[in-house]
Design a protein around this motif. Sequence first.
Motif: not given
Length: 187
Positions: A36-38, A43-51
């Motif tokens: 989550a911190r990374t 700027g990657h939100r929780p719904d980001s595929p990369a995240r």
Amino acid sequence: MEISAFLDQKLARRFATYDSDGDGFIEREDFTSAVARTAEAFGHRPDSPARQRLHDLSLQLWSHLAKVADADGDGRISEAEYKSAFAAGLLETPGSFDDGYRPFLDAIMNIADADGDGKLTQDEHVRWTGALMNLPATDAAEVFRRLDGDADGLITTGDLLEAIREYYFNDDPQSTGSWLLGPLKPR
């Protein structure tokens, strides 16, 4: 696998970077909070595929570590358990290690590589290592300098993978990999 005194010191340092809350144990929450911190640092939100990919891989890593290292089954891994897992063959060989680490590094690259060129700038490296592993910015900048062998101001997944491999498989204190998590401090 025999753990040299130098590898023991490096394993202690790596353990500390996993233990993001500093309670002396690695737990599932250490992995989820680090992701989550990374992601948020870039700027990657929780719904980001990369995240989500980094989250999934981190939980797979946690599950694997828990399976092989949580000897007492309490849902957390002590430093002694972590080191014992390495002595029992957690790393196996540099080749199998590469196969396991490359997807994780690719997921980090998808988070941190803002322009998508497959290379990280010093700022990107400092931010992801600070967010994921609490590496101080001054240490991360020195690590970047050492990883950037051609001095072009950029590092690749290959540079990182080689350094990680050296961290675990090379006992030379002057190797680039020995500096992967900053300078090792005497214990």
